[in-house]
Design a protein around this motif. Structure first.
Motif, PDB file in Angstrom:
ATOM      1  N   GLY A  32       0.809  -1.210   0.000  1.00 28.34           N
ATOM      2  CA  GLY A  32       0.000   0.000   0.000  1.00 28.34           C
ATOM      3  C   GLY A  32       0.841   1.258   0.000  1.00 28.34           C
ATOM      4  N   VAL A  33       1.909   1.262   0.780  1.00 26.99           N
ATOM      5  CA  VAL A  33       2.796   2.438   0.857  1.00 26.99           C
ATOM      6  C   VAL A  33       3.461   2.700  -0.485  1.00 26.99           C
ATOM      7  CG1 VAL A  33       4.919   3.332   1.882  1.00 26.99           C
ATOM      8  CG2 VAL A  33       3.200   2.232   3.337  1.00 26.99           C
ATOM      9  N   ILE A  34       3.908   1.628  -1.160  1.00 24.55           N
ATOM     10  CA  ILE A  34       4.563   1.793  -2.460  1.00 24.55           C
ATOM     11  C   ILE A  34       3.613   2.452  -3.459  1.00 24.55           C
ATOM     12  CG2 ILE A  34       5.451   0.532  -4.467  1.00 24.55           C
ATOM     13  CD1 ILE A  34       6.705  -1.458  -2.513  1.00 24.55           C
ATOM     14  N   ILE A  35       2.370   1.977  -3.492  1.00 22.25           N
ATOM     15  CA  ILE A  35       1.380   2.574  -4.388  1.00 22.25           C
ATOM     16  C   ILE A  35       1.175   4.049  -4.050  1.00 22.25           C
ATOM     17  CG2 ILE A  35      -1.054   2.563  -5.081  1.00 22.25           C
ATOM     18  CD1 ILE A  35       0.550   0.300  -6.299  1.00 22.25           C
ATOM     19  N   TYR A  36       1.064   4.338  -2.756  1.00 14.88           N
ATOM     20  CA  TYR A  36       0.813   5.715  -2.326  1.00 14.88           C
ATOM     21  C   TYR A  36       1.949   6.656  -2.719  1.00 14.88           C
ATOM     22  CZ  TYR A  36      -0.389   9.641   0.684  1.00 14.88           C
ATOM     23  OH  TYR A  36      -0.706  10.901   1.149  1.00 14.88           O
ATOM     24  N   LEU A  37       3.194   6.147  -2.715  1.00 15.00           N
ATOM     25  CA  LEU A  37       4.358   6.983  -3.004  1.00 15.00           C
ATOM     26  C   LEU A  37       4.634   7.136  -4.493  1.00 15.00           C
ATOM     27  CD1 LEU A  37       6.832   5.771  -0.216  1.00 15.00           C
ATOM     28  CD2 LEU A  37       5.459   7.871  -0.245  1.00 15.00           C
ATOM     29  N   LEU A  38       3.975   6.328  -5.317  1.00 11.44           N
ATOM     30  CA  LEU A  38       4.156   6.458  -6.761  1.00 11.44           C
ATOM     31  C   LEU A  38       3.567   7.780  -7.251  1.00 11.44           C
ATOM     32  CD1 LEU A  38       3.245   2.851  -7.993  1.00 11.44           C
ATOM     33  CD2 LEU A  38       5.526   3.885  -7.934  1.00 11.44           C
ATOM     34  N   PRO A  39       4.094   8.311  -8.357  1.00  7.49           N
ATOM     35  CA  PRO A  39       3.541   9.560  -8.909  1.00  7.49           C
ATOM     36  C   PRO A  39       2.064   9.402  -9.258  1.00  7.49           C
ATOM     37  CG  PRO A  39       5.641   9.023  -9.948  1.00  7.49           C
ATOM     38  CD  PRO A  39       5.254   7.828  -9.136  1.00  7.49           C
ATOM     39  N   VAL A  40       1.268  10.373  -8.878  1.00  7.58           N
ATOM     40  CA  VAL A  40      -0.161  10.322  -9.152  1.00  7.58           C
ATOM     41  C   VAL A  40      -0.408  10.711 -10.609  1.00  7.58           C
ATOM     42  CG1 VAL A  40      -2.430  11.231  -8.532  1.00  7.58           C
ATOM     43  CG2 VAL A  40      -0.669  10.943  -6.772  1.00  7.58           C
ATOM     44  N   PRO A  41      -1.148   9.921 -11.376  1.00  4.04           N
ATOM     45  CA  PRO A  41      -1.443  10.289 -12.764  1.00  4.04           C
ATOM     46  C   PRO A  41      -2.128  11.656 -12.825  1.00  4.04           C
ATOM     47  CG  PRO A  41      -2.076   8.017 -12.335  1.00  4.04           C
ATOM     48  CD  PRO A  41      -1.727   8.613 -11.016  1.00  4.04           C
ATOM     49  N   GLN A  42      -1.837  12.393 -13.841  1.00  4.40           N
ATOM     50  CA  GLN A  42      -2.363  13.754 -13.955  1.00  4.40           C
ATOM     51  C   GLN A  42      -3.880  13.778 -13.920  1.00  4.40           C
ATOM     52  OE1 GLN A  42      -0.912  15.842 -17.385  1.00  4.40           O
ATOM     53  NE2 GLN A  42      -1.868  17.789 -16.828  1.00  4.40           N
ATOM     54  N   VAL A  43      -4.503  12.775 -14.518  1.00  4.06           N
ATOM     55  CA  VAL A  43      -5.964  12.753 -14.584  1.00  4.06           C
ATOM     56  C   VAL A  43      -6.603  12.580 -13.208  1.00  4.06           C
ATOM     57  CG1 VAL A  43      -6.187  10.254 -14.925  1.00  4.06           C
ATOM     58  CG2 VAL A  43      -7.900  11.796 -15.891  1.00  4.06           C
ATOM     59  N   LEU A  44      -5.826  12.097 -12.227  1.00  2.00           N
ATOM     60  CA  LEU A  44      -6.366  11.875 -10.884  1.00  2.00           C
ATOM     61  C   LEU A  44      -5.890  12.918  -9.872  1.00  2.00           C
ATOM     62  CD1 LEU A  44      -5.940   7.981 -10.613  1.00  2.00           C
ATOM     63  CD2 LEU A  44      -8.024   9.238 -11.162  1.00  2.00           C
ATOM     64  N   GLU A  45      -5.107  13.875 -10.317  1.00  6.17           N
ATOM     65  CA  GLU A  45      -4.539  14.853  -9.378  1.00  6.17           C
ATOM     66  C   GLU A  45      -5.589  15.755  -8.749  1.00  6.17           C
ATOM     67  OE1 GLU A  45      -1.586  16.932 -11.587  1.00  6.17           O
ATOM     68  OE2 GLU A  45       0.017  15.502 -11.092  1.00  6.17           O
ATOM     69  N   HIS A  46      -6.739  15.917  -9.418  1.00 10.20           N
ATOM     70  CA  HIS A  46      -7.768  16.825  -8.910  1.00 10.20           C
ATOM     71  C   HIS A  46      -8.425  16.336  -7.623  1.00 10.20           C
ATOM     72  CE1 HIS A  46     -10.197  13.832 -10.975  1.00 10.20           C
ATOM     73  NE2 HIS A  46     -11.252  14.269 -10.300  1.00 10.20           N
ATOM     74  N   ASP A  47      -8.307  15.026  -7.355  1.00 11.45           N
ATOM     75  CA  ASP A  47      -8.921  14.464  -6.143  1.00 11.45           C
ATOM     76  C   ASP A  47      -7.942  13.484  -5.491  1.00 11.45           C
ATOM     77  OD1 ASP A  47     -10.492  13.416  -4.126  1.00 11.45           O
ATOM     78  OD2 ASP A  47     -12.276  13.191  -5.382  1.00 11.45           O
ATOM     79  N   PRO A  48      -7.182  13.924  -4.474  1.00 10.09           N
ATOM     80  CA  PRO A  48      -6.167  13.055  -3.850  1.00 10.09           C
ATOM     81  C   PRO A  48      -6.749  11.815  -3.193  1.00 10.09           C
ATOM     82  CG  PRO A  48      -6.538  15.043  -2.550  1.00 10.09           C
ATOM     83  CD  PRO A  48      -7.243  15.256  -3.850  1.00 10.09           C
ATOM     84  N   ARG A  49      -8.060  11.806  -2.954  1.00  9.77           N
ATOM     85  CA  ARG A  49      -8.683  10.634  -2.317  1.00  9.77           C
ATOM     86  C   ARG A  49      -8.569   9.393  -3.202  1.00  9.77           C
ATOM     87  NH1 ARG A  49     -14.647  11.893  -1.361  1.00  9.77           N
ATOM     88  NH2 ARG A  49     -14.387  12.618  -3.513  1.00  9.77           N
ATOM     89  N   ALA A  50      -8.567   9.601  -4.519  1.00  7.28           N
ATOM     90  CA  ALA A  50      -8.543   8.463  -5.445  1.00  7.28           C
ATOM     91  C   ALA A  50      -7.286   7.628  -5.249  1.00  7.28           C
ATOM     92  CB  ALA A  50      -8.639   8.969  -6.884  1.00  7.28           C
ATOM     93  N   TRP A  51      -6.135   8.284  -5.190  1.00  7.11           N
ATOM     94  CA  TRP A  51      -4.871   7.547  -5.065  1.00  7.11           C
ATOM     95  C   TRP A  51      -4.733   6.927  -3.682  1.00  7.11           C
ATOM     96  CZ3 TRP A  51      -2.765   5.983  -9.196  1.00  7.11           C
ATOM     97  CH2 TRP A  51      -1.461   5.483  -9.217  1.00  7.11           C
TER      98      TRP A  51
END
Length: 487
Positions: A32-51
């Motif tokens: 879970g931590v690895i996923i969280y630390l990966l760069p957030v895709p631009q299309v999902l940056e508007h809502d941090p809850r998604a990542w």
């Protein structure tokens, strides 16, 4: 000195168990931590809850695979994390518990308990055996027919194949002196064990309520706009399912022949057991009534009375309680149902919210771009086969469906596959792939455990029948689905 040594051994075993749990939990958290630390895709940056939710979801799936704790425990922790991380509100985090499909499968567990408590399941098995059991091949078909009768209302393949049918297989093996201890298991024990296991996985695919993870696939498909009913599932599965059920016993009979071909003694054993059981009891008659009531309402209820599948399941359960086929103590003690409610609610909630927050759309668009220009038929076959064989890495159909079904369904739709076709094929494969290994589903270790089939044989036949199932369901099933207008 012996006492001290024994105590030391116990302490050592406990320490190993604790270390194993800590390690597995650590792996889950790390994922879970690895996923969280990966760069957030631009299309999902508007809502941090998604990542954040994706990170929690991935950690949960890894935990389900690693199994550091019971599934219910993992689910509750996951729900808690979604709230304390301010990813979801408490109302949304608990929304899975109000999901109708979840309660359908919970009620089906209670209905399956009625089969076992009244003894109706055992009676059905012996009735088929008495009619068809004079030859080993007929004996195999009798077990399949008995399993088929119970499958629509018995969502636990572990309880159905492992708890009701397989004990009868073991009794028959003993009666014919087919034992693992002296190397005589190939007389009948090996053949019947493997036939039962492979056929049961096909039956799990044929009915939406025959396996606990099936409604999860239905719910995920619904969140993507594909509505699958109990009847539409069963009709589409009917032809390829029956073809596989006809092939499996004959194919094994040819390539894995039993040492004993004639079994008149089996029919006599069945008749003797039926005499011991006695005439059909009042409770069994009531259970038969409930069974047909549920089936008829599942088939005709939505159109004639506006009664959905979950309401039908509650009608069946209520009837069983009113007639005392089950008591409320039986309902309370059905641990599998309540355990399913908890983990099912958590997984459905997260899968739904991942779609709502745009994660599924992002994933499907990303993969779809990678296969851009490929014919949808070829692309979908590749997706479906990859999904099927990835089950070598899973010990739970539920974990597999939770991890991959929604994402791959979205990808299949994105590349042009007709949505209903894609949803059904991937859902059917979610049962069929359970035949691959001796750990692929709950019934596998139960049937594999006594040793009638070696691990090499189990895996070899698992792969062989995986090929047969894929060919039958994509070719025969494809022609049938064409007639039904699914593509």
């Amino acid at each position: 000195m012996q006492s001290t040594s024994g105590g030391g051994g116990q302490v050592s075993e406990k320490k190993k168990l604790t270390d194993s749990i800590i390690f597995k939990a650590g792996i889950s958290i790390l994922a879970g931590v690895i996923i969280y630390l990966l760069p957030v895709p631009q299309v999902l940056e508007h809502d941090p809850r998604a990542w954040r939710l994706l990170a929690i979801f991935v950690g949960t799936i890894v935990a389900l695979i690693a199994n550091p704790a019971p599934m219910g425990t993992i689910a509750i922790i996951a729900i808690t994390l979604t709230v304390v991380s301010q990813t979801l509100s408490m109302g949304v985090a608990l929304s899975g518990f109000s999901n109708a499909v979840i309660w359908l499968i919970v009620c089906a567990f209670f209905i399956s308990r009625g089969f076992i408590k009244t003894g109706l399941g055992e009676r059905i098995a012996y009735m088929f055996m008495a009619k068809l059991g004079k030859k080993t091949l007929g004996l195999a078909y009798s077990l399949i027919f008995a399993d088929m009768v119970m499958a629509p209302t018995m969502p636990s393949n572990t309880a159905r194949a492992g708890g009701v049918i397989f004990p009868i297989v073991r009794s028959l093996a003993n009666a014919f002196n087919s034992k693992t201890e002296d190397g005589t298991q190939r007389k009948v024990g090996s053949y019947l064990s493997k036939t039962l296991f492979q056929a049961d996985n096909v039956l799990c695919a044929m009915f939406m309520t025959a396996m606990a993870a099936n409604p999860l696939a239905v719910e995920i498909a619904g969140s993507l706009g594909v509505e699958i009913t109990w009847v539409s599932w069963a009709i589409a599965a009917l032809v390829p399912g029956l073809v596989c059920l006809l092939i499996i016993p004959v194919a094994l009979y040819k390539i894995y022949p039993p040492g004993i071909k004639e079994t008149p003694q089996a029919a006599e054993i069945a008749k003797k057991r039926l005499d011991e059981i006695g005439p059909v009891t009042k409770q069994e008659k009531l259970m038969i009534f409930v069974f047909f009531l549920i089936l008829l309402l599942w088939i005709f209820g939505p159109d004639l009375f506006g009664i959905g599948a979950t309401a039908t399941a509650f009608i069946g359960l209520s009837t069983m309680l009113i007639t005392n086929v089950l008591t409320f103590e039986d309902v309370k003690s059905e641990k599998g149902a309540w355990d399913t409610l908890v983990w099912f609610a958590a997984l459905v909630m997260m899968a739904t919210q991942l779609n709502t927050l745009g994660v599924i759309a992002w994933f499907s668009d990303t993969v779809a771009q990678a296969v851009y220009g490929v014919n949808w038929v070829a692309a979908f076959i590749l997706i479906a086969v990859a999904y099927f064989y990835s089950h070598y890495f899973f010990a739970s159909a539920t974990a597999h469906v939770s991890a991959m079904y929604g994402g791959l369904l979205a990808v299949a739709i994105a590349v042009g596959t007709p949505p209903m076709l894609a949803a059904l094929v991937l859902a059917y494969f979610s049962s069929l792939y359970m035949g691959l290994t001796h750990y692929a589903t709950g019934s596998a270790p139960v049937i594999y455990g006594p040793g009638y089939v070696t691990m090499g044989e189990w895996w070899g036949f698992g792969f062989l029948f995986s090929v047969i199932n894929i060919v039958v369901w994509l070719v025969v099933g494809g022609l049938w689905w064409r007639l039904l207008g699914l593509w």
